[in-house]
Design an enzyme around this catalytic site. Structure first.
Site, PDB file in Angstrom:
ATOM      1  N   THR A 218       0.845  -1.190   0.000  1.00 45.68           N
ATOM      2  CA  THR A 218       0.000   0.000   0.000  1.00 45.68           C
ATOM      3  C   THR A 218       0.881   1.241   0.000  1.00 45.68           C
ATOM      4  O   THR A 218       1.843   1.308   0.752  1.00 45.68           O
ATOM      5  CB  THR A 218      -0.980  -0.003   1.200  1.00 45.68           C
ATOM      6  OG1 THR A 218      -1.708   1.231   1.200  1.00 45.68           O
ATOM      7  CG2 THR A 218      -0.280  -0.158   2.540  1.00 45.68           C
ATOM      8  N   HIS A 219       0.577   2.168  -0.892  1.00 46.01           N
ATOM      9  CA  HIS A 219       1.353   3.416  -0.903  1.00 46.01           C
ATOM     10  C   HIS A 219       0.567   4.597  -1.452  1.00 46.01           C
ATOM     11  O   HIS A 219       1.061   5.704  -1.495  1.00 46.01           O
ATOM     12  CB  HIS A 219       2.611   3.244  -1.776  1.00 46.01           C
ATOM     13  CG  HIS A 219       2.288   3.139  -3.237  1.00 46.01           C
ATOM     14  ND1 HIS A 219       1.930   1.960  -3.826  1.00 46.01           N
ATOM     15  CD2 HIS A 219       2.237   4.065  -4.216  1.00 46.01           C
ATOM     16  CE1 HIS A 219       1.683   2.162  -5.111  1.00 46.01           C
ATOM     17  NE2 HIS A 219       1.851   3.440  -5.372  1.00 46.01           N
ATOM     18  N   ARG A 220      -0.676   4.373  -1.889  1.00 47.37           N
ATOM     19  CA  ARG A 220      -1.444   5.448  -2.520  1.00 47.37           C
ATOM     20  C   ARG A 220      -1.634   6.612  -1.564  1.00 47.37           C
ATOM     21  O   ARG A 220      -2.007   6.416  -0.409  1.00 47.37           O
ATOM     22  CB  ARG A 220      -2.835   4.950  -2.916  1.00 47.37           C
ATOM     23  CG  ARG A 220      -2.843   4.000  -4.043  1.00 47.37           C
ATOM     24  CD  ARG A 220      -2.784   4.728  -5.351  1.00 47.37           C
ATOM     25  NE  ARG A 220      -2.311   3.790  -6.334  1.00 47.37           N
ATOM     26  CZ  ARG A 220      -1.730   4.135  -7.464  1.00 47.37           C
ATOM     27  NH1 ARG A 220      -1.540   5.394  -7.781  1.00 47.37           N
ATOM     28  NH2 ARG A 220      -1.328   3.233  -8.304  1.00 47.37           N
TER      29      ARG A 220
END
Ligand code: UD1
Ligand code: UDP
Length: 380
Positions: A218-220
């Site tokens: 996850t990095h959004r």
């Protein structure tokens, strides 16, 4: 006298490739490999958007890429989208003024690609956009702005699927639409054997615990910069681990690690049972882990595609996706960041059939793009 726009006769028959982010390096690796194989005149500009060794140098090494010809300085110090894009725009323009290539290739939706495309456009250099025509229709996402702008200022739109071409036609883009497939398929196929030889896990089980495992990334911006959504994702991961008897292995983007620390969630995340978090890995290690996983949980565009390519069921931690083909084929489901929805999606995914057809091309995208690009720069 300084030049604002380059005259067509001043341009040289070579291709400039702009990279700068982790997914961009993966996407362009097969393209650069084909340019080298065909001895096509080219050079590579690295914008410096990604710079940590595990986001950058490790990828050049894993994908056997030469050092970029140019690397911009000072970009990592820019804290805003505008500042970062402006610094890269100026830096790419400087290089283009020096080298005067006939074509600039950019790929995907990061600020790096907007900067590269805009720098070329302003100088009168033709632009080719790899992975054109993808849309999430989510106007809150910086990536959606970037994709739309790049597509409308490009001469050549290299698409991953028929759906992307149809979207570009609906938007009446002025450039030419060329369906090539996505080079991420080429990269995956070319490196899987090596990845498994280096890092393979033959029985799809976590080497330490013997349990099947899920990979989480996850990095959004819209997820990890919001403490509620970030907490939701890791709570969901813990429920999946417990409820479905899996180990969840999170390969964390530096942005995610920073936000966990800033929001005071670091200790909590490390205390979650059966959830292991560690910094993101290089490409080969990731490919090996992904291809042997029971399940993928992600908000990454590239990882959604790779899960589909390797026939690993995927749960996407977003409300929408550009990669709707993965949903239509049953490879992926959208669940957002609510822990209950994450668990329900994961449970459904684990029972999914995995015999879908991969919708992003046949693994020869890079060759098609390079042949096309070399024809373009060969023209007078
Ligand atoms: C960018 C792209 C996103 C893409 C992602 C791929 C934009 C608008 N976003 O997001 O579309 O999915 O890359 O990974 O271009 N950082 C490091 N080391 C690095 C890179 C980043 O520590 O090598 C940290 C820094 O604190 C930085 C933050 O991560 O400020 C965000 O980096 P940035 O490049 O702005 O955006 P990404 O979240 O990586
Ligand atoms: N990736 C990797 N190591 C990791 C996480 C991702 O090698 O720890 C690779 C992954 O295989 C894919 C690419 O990075 O090719 C996706 O990049 P990212 O998720 O950062 O960006 P997005 O695709 O969402 O733009």
């Amino acid at each position: 006298m300084s030049e604002k726009v380059l005259r067509p006769e001043a341009l040289r028959p070579e291709v400039a490739v702009v990279v700068g982010t982790r997914p961009g390096i993966v996407m362009f690796a097969p393209i650069i490999a084909h340019l080298r194989k065909k001895a096509g005149a080219h050079f590579v500009i690295h914008t410096g958007q990604h710079y940590s060794p595990n986001m950058d140098a490790q990828f050049f090494s894993d994908l056997e890429l030469p050092t970029p010809d140019y690397r911009l300085e000072g970009v990592s110090e820019k804290p805003t989208h505008g500042g970062q894009t402006a610094a890269m725009l100026e830096g790419v323009e400087r290089v283009l003024l020096e080298r005067k290539p006939r074509l600039v290739l950019v790929g995907g939706d990061a600020n790096t690609n907007l900067a590269g495309a805009l720098a070329a456009r302003k100088l009168g250099i033709r632009v080719g956009h790899v992975e054109a025509g993808e849309r999430s229709y989510d106007w809150c996402m910086p990536e959606e702005h970037n994709r739309r702008i790049i597509d409308h200022i490009s001469e050549y739109l290299f698409t991953s699927s028929p759906k992307a071409g149809q979207q570009l036609e609906r938007e009446s883009v002025r450039g030419e639409i060329i369906e090539t497939g996505n080079p991420i398929v080429d990269a995956s196929r070319a490196h899987l054997d090596l990845a498994l030889r280096c890092f393979g896990q033959p029985d799809r089980r976590d080497q330490d615990t013997g349990r099947p495992y899920a990979v989480l990334t996850t990095h959004r911006e819209e997820n990890v910069d919001d403490p509620g959504r970030l907490r939701g994702i890791f709570t969901g991961a813990a429920r999946v681990a417990e409820g479905l008897d899996l180990t969840v292995l999170c390969l964390a983007h530096p942005r995610t690690l920073k936000r966990l620390q800033e929001f005071g969630l670091e200790e909590w995340v490390h205390s979650l049972d059966r959830v292991e978090i560690r910094p993101g890995s290089g490409y080969l290690e990731f490919l090996a882990l992904l291809s042997r996983a029971a399940l993928i949980l992600t908000d990454s565009g590239g990882v959604q595609q790779e899960a589909c390519i390797h026939r690993i069921p995927c749960v996407t931690l977003r409300e929408n996706t550009e990669w709707v083909e993965t949903i239509e084929t049953g490879a992926n489901r959208l669940v957002g960041t609510d822990p209950d929805h994450i668990l329900a999606g994961a449970s459904e995914a684990l029972h999914a059939r995995v015999d879908w057809k991969v919708p992003f091309g046949d693994g020869h995208a890079a060759e098609r793009i390079v042949d096309y690009a070399l024809r373009v720069v060969g023209e007078k």
